[in-house]
Design a protein around this motif. Structure first.
Motif, PDB file in Angstrom:
ATOM      1  N   HIS A 286       0.820  -1.219   0.000  1.00  0.00           N
ATOM      2  CA  HIS A 286       0.000   0.000   0.000  1.00  0.00           C
ATOM      3  C   HIS A 286       0.849   1.261   0.000  1.00  0.00           C
ATOM      4  CE1 HIS A 286      -3.606  -2.365   0.301  1.00  0.00           C
ATOM      5  NE2 HIS A 286      -2.997  -3.092   1.212  1.00  0.00           N
TER       6      HIS A 286
ATOM      7  N   CYS B 173      -7.764   2.328  -3.941  1.00  0.00           N
ATOM      8  CA  CYS B 173      -7.470   0.990  -3.409  1.00  0.00           C
ATOM      9  C   CYS B 173      -8.469   0.652  -2.311  1.00  0.00           C
ATOM     10  CB  CYS B 173      -6.049   0.986  -2.859  1.00  0.00           C
ATOM     11  SG  CYS B 173      -5.551  -0.574  -2.122  1.00  0.00           S
TER      12      CYS B 173
ATOM     13  N   CYS C  21      -1.882   2.634  -4.873  1.00  0.00           N
ATOM     14  CA  CYS C  21      -1.041   1.689  -4.129  1.00  0.00           C
ATOM     15  C   CYS C  21      -0.305   0.736  -5.088  1.00  0.00           C
ATOM     16  CB  CYS C  21      -1.884   0.851  -3.189  1.00  0.00           C
ATOM     17  SG  CYS C  21      -2.647   1.803  -1.886  1.00  0.00           S
TER      18      CYS C  21
ATOM     19  N   ASN D 104      -6.546   4.275   0.333  1.00  0.00           N
ATOM     20  CA  ASN D 104      -5.535   5.128  -0.304  1.00  0.00           C
ATOM     21  C   ASN D 104      -5.723   5.091  -1.831  1.00  0.00           C
ATOM     22  OD1 ASN D 104      -3.184   6.637  -0.671  1.00  0.00           O
ATOM     23  ND2 ASN D 104      -1.823   4.894  -0.320  1.00  0.00           N
TER      24      ASN D 104
ATOM     25  N   CYS E 117      -7.830  -0.217   0.522  1.00  0.00           N
ATOM     26  CA  CYS E 117      -7.333   0.237   1.828  1.00  0.00           C
ATOM     27  C   CYS E 117      -7.745   1.667   2.123  1.00  0.00           C
ATOM     28  CB  CYS E 117      -5.814   0.101   1.896  1.00  0.00           C
ATOM     29  SG  CYS E 117      -4.930   1.370   0.978  1.00  0.00           S
TER      30      CYS E 117
END
Ligand SMILES: [Zn+2]
Length: 395
Positions: free
Chosen positions: A240, A250, A257, A254, A252
C-alpha cells in the motif's frame, strides 16, 4: 525454592542443549558440554529431562575400532506436529510438519470472492483433514498457525485484510475455542519471510526482504537475522505504498497503491481487459501461465508488464532498507520465467548504483509454501518456549 532468575538460566541452558542436539544430532553429552561451555553435570541433568520429556532419544553406542563409543543423542522431531495454514485471498493451503519443518501432508483448495463464513468452513475442513492425517505422538498437535493477507495485532486479531474484506476478526480466539491448542496468527508476508530465512532461499542472508505477490502484495522484513514486526506488529504494508499519487482507488482507502499495479489482481484485471479469456469467464493465473508457456505473446506481455511494475516498488524498498537479498514469493513467483528480465532491466536503469552492489534478487525456493512453513516454525518455537512462558505467567 529456586528464584526466578535461576529458573530462567536453567530454561535458557535447556534450550541451548536442545538446540545443539537439534542442529548437530547425533551428538554425545561430552560434545554438547564442549560446544556449549556448560559443565558435564549440568548437561547430563538437562539431557535426562529432555529424554524424559521425549524431545530427544538415545541411540545405542556406535561401532568403534578403538575405545568405547559414547551413547549418541538425537532430536525427536516427531515428538509432536505442527499445522500451518496459508490463508490466501483465493486459496487455502494447509500443511502438517514435524518439529523440524518437514512436510508430511498438504491440502489445498482454490476459491473466489467468498464470505468470511464460507472461508471459515473451508478452513475448518482443511484443519480437520490435516488433524486426521497426523500420526500419533507424545505431544500430538502442538499448535496451529495461520498466515493471513492483512494486518494482525499482537493479540492475533486480524485488524484489516482489505482483499478479504475482513476487519477486526478475532481469528485467534475463534480457532482456540474450536481446537483447544495454541494458535498463532501472523501476517502471511512475515510468515513467508521467516519460512524463506529458515528453510528457503534466504538461509544465508542477514538482511532480507520477502515480497509476497498474491492477489495483494505484502512484505516481510528480516533485519539483522530477526523478523521485524514494527512497534505494534504492523510493519510490511508496503503493498500500500503510493506509487501513483493520482492513481486508482485501493480497498485500503488510499490511491495509487503498488499492489494495484504489480499483483495477481492487477495481472488478471489487465488480462481480462485485453480479452484473454476464451470462455467468457474471468481469467485465472493458472490459465495465463499455461498460455505463456505455450508461447502466447499477449500473455507473456502481461507478465512482463507486472515484472516492470514490481521493479518500481522493489526500488523503493531497496532505497529504504539497503537489503542483501530480495526474495519474490507467493503465487506470482511461478511466473519467474517472464518476470525476471523486465524486472532486472528496470532495476538496473532506475536503482542507485551503490544500492545495486551486493544485492541479490531471487524468487522463492519454497514457491508457494513459504508462509505455511513460516507459521509452522512459529508454532514449533512457541511449543519449545512454553515451559518458560508458563512459569513467567504464574508469577
Ligand atoms: Zn492500498
Amino acid at each position: 525454592m529456586k528464584t526466578w532468575n535461576q529458573h530462567v538460566v536453567k530454561q535458557e541452558n535447556k534450550t541451548l542443549v536442545l538446540n545443539t542436539i537439534k542442529q548437530l544430532s547425533p551428538i554425545s553429552r561430552a560434545e554438547i558440554a564442549n560446544l556449549t561451555g556448560l559443565n558435564k553435570g549440568t548437561v547430563s541433568s538437562l539431557v535426562s529431562e529432555l529424554l524424559e520429556e521425549k524431545l530427544i532419544y538415545e541411540s545405542g553406542p556406535g561401532q568403534s575400532s578403538g575405545g568405547r563409543r559414547p551413547v549418541m543423542l538425537l532430536f525427536n522431531q516427531v515428538a509432536g506436529f505442527s499445522i500451518g495454514i496459508d490463508l490466501g485471498v483465493n486459496y487455502l493451503l494447509g500443511i502438517v510438519t514435524d518439529l523440524q519443518g518437514n512436510i508430511l501432508h498438504e491440502k489445498t483448495i482454490s476459491y473466489k470472492d467468498l464470505t468470511y463464513e464460507k472461508i471459515m468452513t473451508h478452513l475448518y475442513d482443511i484443519i480437520d483433514q490435516l488433524i486426521a492425517l497426523t500420526p500419533k505422538s507424545p505431544y500430538g498437535i502442538v499448535g496451529i498457525g495461520v498466515g493471513v493477507p492483512g494486518t494482525v495485532s499482537k493479540a492475533g486479531k486480524v485488524l484489516l485484510a482489505p482483499n478479504l474484506k475482513w476487519r477486526n476478526i478475532d481469528l485467534k480466539s475463534v480457532l482456540q475455542d474450536k481446537y483447544n491448542v495454541p494458535i498463532i496468527i501472523e501476517n502471511e508476508a512475515n510468515a513467508g519471510a521467516y519460512g524463506e530465512k529458515l528453510f528457503g532461499a534466504g538461509k544465508e542472508a542477514k538482511n532480507l526482504v520477502y515480497v509476497s505477490v498474491g492477489i495483494g502484495i505484502g512484505v516481510g522484513l528480516i533485519l539483522n537475522n530477526q523478523l521485524y514486526r514494527g512497534n505494534n506488529g504492523f510493519s510490511g504494508e508496503l503493498g500500500h505504498m503510493t506509487i501513483d499519487i493520482a492513481g486508482e482507488k485501493c480497498r485500503c482507502g488510499n490511491k495509487g497503491c503498488w499492489e494495484l499495479y504489480a499483483s495477481e489482481q492487477a495481472l488478471l484485471k489487465k488480462a481480462n481487459d485485453a480479452g484473454l479469456s476464451s470462455t467468457g469467464d474471468d481469467v485465472t493465473l493458472d490459465y495465463l501461465l499455461k498460455l505463456a508457456t505455450s508461447g502466447e505473446t499477449i500473455a507473456i506481455q502481461q507478465f512482463e508488464h507486472i515484472g516492470e511494475n514490481l521493479a518500481v516498488g522493489i526500488n523503493n524498498i531497496i532505497n529504504i532498507f539497503n537489503p542483501q537479498q530480495i526474495i519474490i514469493g507467493n503465487r506470482m513467483a511461478s511466473a519467474k520465467r517472464w518476470l525476471t528480465n523486465p524486472l532486472e532491466k528496470r532495476m538496473q536503469a532506475r536503482t542507485l548504483w551503490f544500492q545495486q552492489r551486493d544485492l541479490e534478487i531471487n524468487f522463492s525456493e519454497l514457491s508457494t509454501h513459504s508462509a505455511a512453513l513460516g507459521v509452522t516454525a512459529f508454532v514449533a518455537e512457541n511449543f519449545f518456549n512454553s515451559d518458560l512462558q508458563k512459569f513467567s505467567q504464574a508469577l
